[in-house]
Design an enzyme around this catalytic site. Sequence first.
Site, short mmCIF file in Angstrom:
data_model
loop_
_atom_site.label_atom_id
_atom_site.label_comp_id
_atom_site.label_asym_id
_atom_site.label_seq_id
_atom_site.Cartn_x
_atom_site.Cartn_y
_atom_site.Cartn_z
N CYS A 93 0.84 -1.21 0.00
CA CYS A 93 0.00 0.00 0.00
C CYS A 93 0.87 1.26 0.00
O CYS A 93 1.41 1.62 -1.02
CB CYS A 93 -1.00 -0.03 1.15
SG CYS A 93 -2.38 1.14 0.95
N HIS A 215 -3.31 -5.18 1.43
CA HIS A 215 -2.73 -5.51 2.74
C HIS A 215 -2.87 -7.00 3.05
O HIS A 215 -3.81 -7.41 3.71
CB HIS A 215 -3.46 -4.72 3.84
CG HIS A 215 -3.28 -3.25 3.79
ND1 HIS A 215 -2.33 -2.58 4.54
CD2 HIS A 215 -3.94 -2.29 3.08
CE1 HIS A 215 -2.41 -1.29 4.29
NE2 HIS A 215 -3.37 -1.09 3.41
N GLU A 217 -1.28 -8.67 5.16
CA GLU A 217 -1.11 -8.87 6.61
C GLU A 217 -2.42 -8.68 7.37
O GLU A 217 -2.55 -9.14 8.52
CB GLU A 217 -0.05 -7.90 7.15
CG GLU A 217 -0.46 -6.44 7.26
CD GLU A 217 -0.51 -5.68 5.94
OE1 GLU A 217 -0.87 -4.49 5.97
OE2 GLU A 217 -0.19 -6.28 4.89
#
EC number: 4.3.3.6
Length: 236
Positions: A93, A215, A217
């Site tokens: 990002c 993202h 994660e």
Amino acid sequence: MTNSLSAESARVGSGLRIGVLALQGDFREHLRAAAESGAEGVSVRRPRELDGLDGLIIPGGESTAIDKLARAFELAGPLRERIAGGLPVYGSCAGMILLASDIADPATDLSGAPQQTFGGLDMTVRRNAFGRQRESFETDLDFKGLEFSATDADVAPVHAVFIRGPWVERVGPGVEILAQVEPADPEHASHTAELPGAARIVAVRSGRLLATSFHPEVTGEKRVHELFIRMIRGEA
């Protein structure tokens, strides 16, 4: 939806020191992802903390804030040098924006100076291109380079979360496109006039540099981090 690592993959990072730029943003989640791969995750806030790293992750957050803090902590110059020198880096990002050579719509400071990037990837990105925070969305992506995760010859799609994410508007000849997506809501996606109906580039790679608009994660999607680790090892 998550894609946990297999027992073998859960140690794929064993013996590696992976830094996470910890100036702002969701660096803790990336430190956790590095640890879950078997690597040693290291917070990076000072130039000396770049020493001895096998790779670096630039997390999501505010690209303008990370840029300003990197300059304030005298990290920007050393980061550019390490990236130019071949340090493997993954940018998520905001990290994608900071790895880009060009920003189509850079923010400016009070003096009118545009934000800076660390560079490394020959591409032009557009900030917050998919819309505002409330236009954040999730989707499944076909993602090149994840053959190591194939089950019965099929690679499961990557479940991606886009939170005010950028997209890539231009790639240079040395940049490989790994994933693209149709805007979830064209009326909310910013600056669509130049590319009406076109799929947006949301993941790229060049050498040992990797960047995604989304993202991994956040969703527990481990395979993007595993791809980065395999890139560090020269296995992908």
